[in-house]
Design a protein around this motif. Structure first.
Motif, PDB file in Angstrom:
ATOM      1  N   THR A  91       0.833  -1.198   0.000  1.00  0.00           N
ATOM      2  CA  THR A  91       0.000   0.000   0.000  1.00  0.00           C
ATOM      3  C   THR A  91       0.869   1.250   0.000  1.00  0.00           C
ATOM      4  O   THR A  91       0.607   2.202  -0.748  1.00  0.00           O
ATOM      5  N   LYS A  92       1.910   1.256   0.812  1.00  0.00           N
ATOM      6  CA  LYS A  92       2.824   2.412   0.853  1.00  0.00           C
ATOM      7  C   LYS A  92       3.544   2.600  -0.476  1.00  0.00           C
ATOM      8  O   LYS A  92       3.742   3.734  -0.929  1.00  0.00           O
ATOM      9  N   GLN A  93       3.926   1.506  -1.122  1.00  0.00           N
ATOM     10  CA  GLN A  93       4.598   1.609  -2.420  1.00  0.00           C
ATOM     11  C   GLN A  93       3.661   2.208  -3.465  1.00  0.00           C
ATOM     12  O   GLN A  93       4.059   3.053  -4.267  1.00  0.00           O
ATOM     13  N   ILE A  94       2.416   1.776  -3.447  1.00  0.00           N
ATOM     14  CA  ILE A  94       1.426   2.326  -4.380  1.00  0.00           C
ATOM     15  C   ILE A  94       1.230   3.813  -4.110  1.00  0.00           C
ATOM     16  O   ILE A  94       1.167   4.616  -5.039  1.00  0.00           O
ATOM     17  N   GLU A  95       1.157   4.170  -2.834  1.00  0.00           N
ATOM     18  CA  GLU A  95       0.968   5.581  -2.474  1.00  0.00           C
ATOM     19  C   GLU A  95       2.165   6.432  -2.876  1.00  0.00           C
ATOM     20  O   GLU A  95       2.011   7.623  -3.142  1.00  0.00           O
ATOM     21  N   LYS A  96       3.362   5.845  -2.911  1.00  0.00           N
ATOM     22  CA  LYS A  96       4.549   6.581  -3.348  1.00  0.00           C
ATOM     23  C   LYS A  96       4.542   6.803  -4.860  1.00  0.00           C
ATOM     24  O   LYS A  96       4.962   7.843  -5.350  1.00  0.00           O
ATOM     25  N   ILE A  97       4.088   5.811  -5.600  1.00  0.00           N
ATOM     26  CA  ILE A  97       4.121   5.875  -7.063  1.00  0.00           C
ATOM     27  C   ILE A  97       3.001   6.766  -7.609  1.00  0.00           C
ATOM     28  O   ILE A  97       3.185   7.450  -8.616  1.00  0.00           O
ATOM     29  N   GLN A  98       1.859   6.768  -6.943  1.00  0.00           N
ATOM     30  CA  GLN A  98       0.682   7.498  -7.432  1.00  0.00           C
ATOM     31  C   GLN A  98       0.968   8.978  -7.721  1.00  0.00           C
ATOM     32  O   GLN A  98       0.608   9.462  -8.795  1.00  0.00           O
ATOM     33  N   PRO A  99       1.621   9.725  -6.817  1.00  0.00           N
ATOM     34  CA  PRO A  99       1.895  11.146  -7.124  1.00  0.00           C
ATOM     35  C   PRO A  99       2.813  11.326  -8.334  1.00  0.00           C
ATOM     36  O   PRO A  99       2.622  12.259  -9.125  1.00  0.00           O
ATOM     37  N   ALA A 100       3.785  10.450  -8.491  1.00  0.00           N
ATOM     38  CA  ALA A 100       4.684  10.537  -9.651  1.00  0.00           C
ATOM     39  C   ALA A 100       3.893  10.323 -10.942  1.00  0.00           C
ATOM     40  O   ALA A 100       4.116  11.013 -11.944  1.00  0.00           O
ATOM     41  N   LEU A 101       2.972   9.383 -10.906  1.00  0.00           N
ATOM     42  CA  LEU A 101       2.135   9.129 -12.073  1.00  0.00           C
ATOM     43  C   LEU A 101       1.271  10.347 -12.395  1.00  0.00           C
ATOM     44  O   LEU A 101       1.168  10.752 -13.556  1.00  0.00           O
ATOM     45  N   GLN A 102       0.683  10.941 -11.381  1.00  0.00           N
ATOM     46  CA  GLN A 102      -0.151  12.126 -11.596  1.00  0.00           C
ATOM     47  C   GLN A 102       0.686  13.280 -12.140  1.00  0.00           C
ATOM     48  O   GLN A 102       0.239  14.023 -13.014  1.00  0.00           O
ATOM     49  N   GLU A 103       1.906  13.430 -11.638  1.00  0.00           N
ATOM     50  CA  GLU A 103       2.790  14.489 -12.119  1.00  0.00           C
ATOM     51  C   GLU A 103       3.147  14.281 -13.587  1.00  0.00           C
ATOM     52  O   GLU A 103       3.136  15.233 -14.379  1.00  0.00           O
ATOM     53  N   LYS A 104       3.431  13.041 -13.963  1.00  0.00           N
ATOM     54  CA  LYS A 104       3.757  12.737 -15.363  1.00  0.00           C
ATOM     55  C   LYS A 104       2.560  13.010 -16.273  1.00  0.00           C
ATOM     56  O   LYS A 104       2.721  13.524 -17.379  1.00  0.00           O
ATOM     57  N   HIS A 105       1.367  12.677 -15.802  1.00  0.00           N
ATOM     58  CA  HIS A 105       0.158  12.970 -16.586  1.00  0.00           C
ATOM     59  C   HIS A 105       0.012  14.479 -16.796  1.00  0.00           C
ATOM     60  O   HIS A 105      -0.298  14.924 -17.902  1.00  0.00           O
ATOM     61  N   ALA A 106       0.234  15.239 -15.730  1.00  0.00           N
ATOM     62  CA  ALA A 106       0.107  16.702 -15.836  1.00  0.00           C
ATOM     63  C   ALA A 106       1.162  17.268 -16.785  1.00  0.00           C
ATOM     64  O   ALA A 106       0.870  18.165 -17.593  1.00  0.00           O
ATOM     65  N   MET A 107       2.381  16.746 -16.710  1.00  0.00           N
ATOM     66  CA  MET A 107       3.443  17.211 -17.603  1.00  0.00           C
ATOM     67  C   MET A 107       3.104  16.893 -19.048  1.00  0.00           C
ATOM     68  O   MET A 107       3.296  17.723 -19.941  1.00  0.00           O
ATOM     69  N   LYS A 108       2.597  15.693 -19.283  1.00  0.00           N
ATOM     70  CA  LYS A 108       2.226  15.301 -20.647  1.00  0.00           C
ATOM     71  C   LYS A 108       1.124  16.212 -21.175  1.00  0.00           C
ATOM     72  O   LYS A 108       1.161  16.642 -22.331  1.00  0.00           O
TER      73      LYS A 108
END
Length: 135
Positions: A91-108
């Motif tokens: 769960t903690k690993q997923i929570e760590k990755i989620q913001p990075a994914l959202q940031e990449k989506h916003a950058m794209k």
């Protein structure tokens, strides 16, 4: 290092967009894989509470798959705690990755917007040049 997207050429923006798409695909895939493993641990933990009619010599101990084909004999409470730790870790690993994914989506999304703006500018320049050429 911050880059002003408006200063990049269309081919550079296209390359950046492709890179961001690959990164978001990788992060999405990673989250999906972590969720699959997490679900397996939840199911294993829940199965410790199931009642199955039968006769067992030892009802206090179970074999726990600790990974790569290794099993360890644990008592039921230790097994529940093991699965809880694994679930919490995932769960903690997923929570760590989620913001990075959202940031990449916003950058794209920002790259796509700048590309569209540049394409519109290019199109309007070509339209105005063809209009003056005809006159």
């Amino acid at each position: 290092m911050a880059v002003n997207l408006t200063e990049l050429s269309l081919p550079q923006l296209e390359g950046l967009k492709t890179q961001l798409e690959q990164e978001t695909e990788f992060l999405s895939s990673s989250i999906a894989q972590l969720k699959v493993v997490q679900t397996k641990y939840v199911e294993a933990k829940d199965s410790l509470n199931m009642y199955v009619p039968g006769t067992l010599n030892d009802v206090e101990h179970v074999l726990v798959d600790v990974g790569t084909g290794y099993f360890v004999e644990k008592n039921v409470e230790d097994s529940k705690e093991f699965f809880k730790r694994k679930i919490d870790f995932l769960t903690k690993q997923i929570e760590k990755i989620q913001p990075a994914l959202q940031e990449k989506h916003a950058m794209k999304q920002a790259v796509v917007e700048v590309m569209n703006m540049k394409l519109q500018q290019l199109h309007s320049q070509q339209t105005s040049q063809s209009g003056t050429t005809k006159a």
